[in-house]
Design a protein around this motif. Structure first.
Motif, short mmCIF file in Angstrom:
data_model
loop_
_atom_site.label_atom_id
_atom_site.label_comp_id
_atom_site.label_asym_id
_atom_site.label_seq_id
_atom_site.Cartn_x
_atom_site.Cartn_y
_atom_site.Cartn_z
N LEU A 150 1.88 8.44 0.54
CA LEU A 150 3.21 8.64 1.12
C LEU A 150 4.13 9.33 0.12
O LEU A 150 4.10 9.06 -1.09
N ASP A 151 4.96 10.23 0.63
CA ASP A 151 5.98 10.85 -0.20
C ASP A 151 7.12 9.86 -0.36
O ASP A 151 7.80 9.51 0.60
N ILE A 152 7.30 9.37 -1.59
CA ILE A 152 8.33 8.37 -1.87
C ILE A 152 9.37 9.00 -2.79
O ILE A 152 9.06 9.48 -3.87
N GLY A 158 0.95 11.28 11.89
CA GLY A 158 0.97 10.09 12.72
C GLY A 158 1.60 8.88 12.07
O GLY A 158 1.48 7.76 12.58
N VAL A 159 2.30 9.08 10.95
CA VAL A 159 2.91 7.97 10.22
C VAL A 159 4.42 8.17 10.19
O VAL A 159 4.91 9.23 9.78
N TRP A 160 5.13 7.16 10.62
CA TRP A 160 6.58 7.19 10.74
C TRP A 160 7.17 6.06 9.89
O TRP A 160 6.50 5.06 9.64
N ALA A 161 8.41 6.20 9.46
CA ALA A 161 9.07 5.13 8.72
C ALA A 161 10.49 4.98 9.25
O ALA A 161 11.17 5.97 9.52
N GLY A 219 0.77 -1.24 0.00
CA GLY A 219 0.00 0.00 0.00
C GLY A 219 0.80 1.28 0.00
O GLY A 219 0.22 2.37 0.11
N ALA A 220 2.11 1.20 -0.15
CA ALA A 220 2.93 2.41 -0.08
C ALA A 220 2.55 3.42 -1.17
O ALA A 220 2.35 4.61 -0.89
N THR A 279 7.01 10.87 8.35
CA THR A 279 6.71 10.94 6.93
C THR A 279 5.85 12.18 6.69
O THR A 279 5.59 12.97 7.61
N ASN A 280 5.37 12.34 5.46
CA ASN A 280 4.50 13.47 5.15
C ASN A 280 3.07 13.28 5.64
O ASN A 280 2.28 14.23 5.63
#
Length: 455
Positions: A275-277, A294-297, A269-270, A290-291
């Protein structure tokens, strides 16, 4: 209300350490892992390769023990037993990770997860929600589109080479980076005929070029083809082109493709999530955000530093900033330029900070010093008078700050943490000269290099 405080997608070093730290902090955590707890590093990377490399070192010591009065009669290698030992080591450590997660109160879900957007992960037929999601899906080996590679049973990646049923008599390694050199050193030490084909003019591109050249000359039993581009693979024959366009080829029983790894971004699902990839992986800041809110990588999926110990630190940084939004003010950020690296070959190499080439390319005025391994009494005692080793220090000529420390010697991987502390605390060359280092140790090579700097 969310099901969990944090959901961690991926159970490799970055993911499982983050889950464990959060669990001990009292958070309700779900760790979702569909393949194997411990990730690539523990199952098909760092741990199994180092287990085999340690066996190779023991084998080499036994082979050459006669020079110091230790003769071993009937020395032989049982590949099946070595593989069984490797499996036992891995299984023990995987079990240890599972116990650590349980002790921390982390719920582990053995299923493939899919990121559905901020606060949502689906797995095992249902959707789970959380205030925060940490993405830690890791990396996969790069398999370039070289003619003859796809569907060729004689071509394997690092995972495949770890599980081969018997030791190859002839091994060709495509790629002279860390992974390629470790495997080349392993099998050459065990008696295989090994060739390494590297596109660049020197091996281990992140290494100081002076020490990389020294290391290449010290690696025994390996035939290097540098500045060569592989054009095709025909069964076990690897064809390449030299820098001047001349053709060449090498025969092998097994061909290892070791041209690197890339962030694992497919199938979970990336791309669909917003998500900014970037070019290397998921784009994060120095707090691992991440952008998406509440989402971290963390770890290899960011493409920033594809090393297990970097993933550990990324996981810890993310946790610190989840627990305290002001954590960055007390230094809980990733300092990417201070992540050490190591090559566990024979001999070992390790480094941290800038190489001389990187410093000069950045416009820094630097002074350096390189000292040979025989400046250490322990080096001579264990390796003998003919062994190759060195230590190099890079210093800012104006501020006298230590910018980089590099080692080519036994136990280099064990000593480099001290060098990392030197750079983390921004010590000057004068400060470093005052540090007391135990004698006799390999680490004394750092001190010798420090005193050799004309600054």
């Amino acid at each position: 209300m969310s099901d969990y405080d944090v959901i961690v997608l991926g159970g490799g070093p970055g993911g499982y350490i983050a889950a464990e730290r959060l669990g001990h902090a009292g958070k309700k955590v779900l760790l979702v892992e569909g393949q194997y707890l411990g990730g690539t590093c523990l199952n098909v990377g760092c741990i199994p390769t180092k287990t085999l490399l340690n066996a190779a070192k023991s084998y080499a010591h036994a082979q050459h023990g006669a020079r110091i009065g230790l003769t071993v009669e009937g020395l032989s290698l049982d590949w099946a037993k070595l593989q069984a030992w490797k499996k036992k080591v891995v299984d023990t450590l995987v079990g240890g990770v599972a116990q650590s997660e349980k002790k921390a109160g982390v719920e582990v879900l053995e299923a493939y997860g899919r990121f559905e957007g901020p606060g949502r992960v689906s797995a095992d037929g249902r959707t789970y929600t959380a205030e925060h999601v940490i993405l830690a899906t890791g990396s996969v080996p790069v398999m370039p589109p070289i003619p003859g590679v796809r569907d060729n049973p004689q071509v394997v990646d690092s995972t495949g080479l770890l599980d081969i049923p018997e030791q190859p008599k002839r091994l060709v390694v495509i790629g002279g980076g860390v992974i390629g050199i470790e495997f080349a050193s392993l099998f050459a030490t065990l008696g295989s005929q090994v060739s390494v084909i590297e596109m660049l003019p020197e091996i281990v591109p992140n290494m100081d070029t002076e020490l990389a050249a020294t290391m290449r000359r010290a690696l025994k039993g390996i035939d290097f083809h540098l500045s060569c581009r592989v054009t095709k693979v025909d069964g076990g024959t690897v064809h390449f082109e030299t820098a001047d366009g001349s053709p060449g080829s090498v025969e092998a029983d097994v061909v290892l493709m070791a041209v690197g790894r890339r962030a694992a971004l497919e199938g979970w699902g990336a791309q669909e999530s917003g998500l900014d990839i970037g070019r290397g992986g998921i784009v994060v800041d120095d707090r691992m955000r991440t952008n998406l809110p509440g989402v971290w990588a963390v770890g290899d999926v960011t493409g920033r530093s594809l090393l297990a110990h970097a993933a550990y630190r990324m996981g810890e940084v993310a946790v610190a900033n989840i627990l305290d939004p002001q954590a960055h003010r007390r230094g809980e950020v990733m300092r990417w330029h201070l992540v050490p690296w190591a090559v566990y070959s024979l001999p070992e190499a390790a480094g941290v900070g800038l190489t001389e080439q990187q410093a000069r390319a950045a416009g820094r005025d630097v002074v350096t010093a390189t000292v040979p391994g025989y400046m250490s009494g322990r080096f001579i005692a264990e390796e003998g008078t003919q062994a190759v080793g060195a230590s190099k220090i890079v210093v800012d000529a104006r501020t006298r700050q230590v910018l980089g420390i590099h080692l080519l010697a036994p136990y280099a991987s064990e000593a480099i943490w001290g060098a990392t502390a030197v750079l983390e605390t921004e010590l000057s060359i004068d400060d470093l000269r005052q540090v007391v280092i135990p004698h006799p140790t390999i680490s004394e090579l750092i001190r010798e290099a420090a005193w050799a700097v004309k600054a």
